[in-house]
Design a protein around this motif. Sequence first.
Motif, PDB file in Angstrom:
ATOM      1  N   ASN A  24     -87.693   3.996  54.422  1.00 30.60           N
ATOM      2  CA  ASN A  24     -87.285   4.069  55.812  1.00 30.60           C
ATOM      3  C   ASN A  24     -86.804   5.477  56.123  1.00 30.60           C
ATOM      4  OD1 ASN A  24     -86.358   3.641  58.373  1.00 30.60           O
ATOM      5  ND2 ASN A  24     -85.235   1.789  57.865  1.00 30.60           N
ATOM      6  N   THR A  25     -87.298   6.045  57.211  1.00 29.15           N
ATOM      7  CA  THR A  25     -86.880   7.396  57.605  1.00 29.15           C
ATOM      8  C   THR A  25     -85.895   7.383  58.761  1.00 29.15           C
ATOM      9  OG1 THR A  25     -88.784   7.576  59.068  1.00 29.15           O
ATOM     10  CG2 THR A  25     -89.033   8.442  56.824  1.00 29.15           C
ATOM     11  N   GLU A  26     -85.579   6.205  59.275  1.00 27.43           N
ATOM     12  CA  GLU A  26     -84.630   6.110  60.381  1.00 27.43           C
ATOM     13  C   GLU A  26     -83.205   6.098  59.841  1.00 27.43           C
ATOM     14  OE1 GLU A  26     -85.663   2.623  62.544  1.00 27.43           O
ATOM     15  OE2 GLU A  26     -87.756   3.222  62.722  1.00 27.43           O
ATOM     16  N   ASN A  27     -82.296   6.618  60.621  1.00 25.82           N
ATOM     17  CA  ASN A  27     -80.891   6.583  60.224  1.00 25.82           C
ATOM     18  C   ASN A  27     -80.315   5.238  60.636  1.00 25.82           C
ATOM     19  OD1 ASN A  27     -80.826   9.169  59.167  1.00 25.82           O
ATOM     20  ND2 ASN A  27     -80.533  10.067  61.189  1.00 25.82           N
ATOM     21  N   ALA A  28     -80.174   4.358  59.682  1.00 23.38           N
ATOM     22  CA  ALA A  28     -79.679   3.021  59.969  1.00 23.38           C
ATOM     23  C   ALA A  28     -78.971   2.490  58.732  1.00 23.38           C
ATOM     24  CB  ALA A  28     -80.826   2.099  60.356  1.00 23.38           C
TER      25      ALA A  28
END
Length: 66
Positions: free
Chosen positions: A36-40
Amino acid sequence: MIAKYIVRNQTHKILMVLRPYPFYAVEKLVKQVQNNTENAYIWHTMGSGKTLTSFKASQIIMDLPK
């Protein structure tokens, strides 16, 4: 592999080994972070063992190269 999924309890001086489902959950959490490359953040729940699962997952994730 076994050593990767053991947590040392310093208070009681014991080794705690993840059972099959927490082991699977840790693998999935780590894979989700790696892919995952999203900041979550990831929220994982189950019956008993949440603390050990999340603790071990965070240890492994901290050691990832990225």
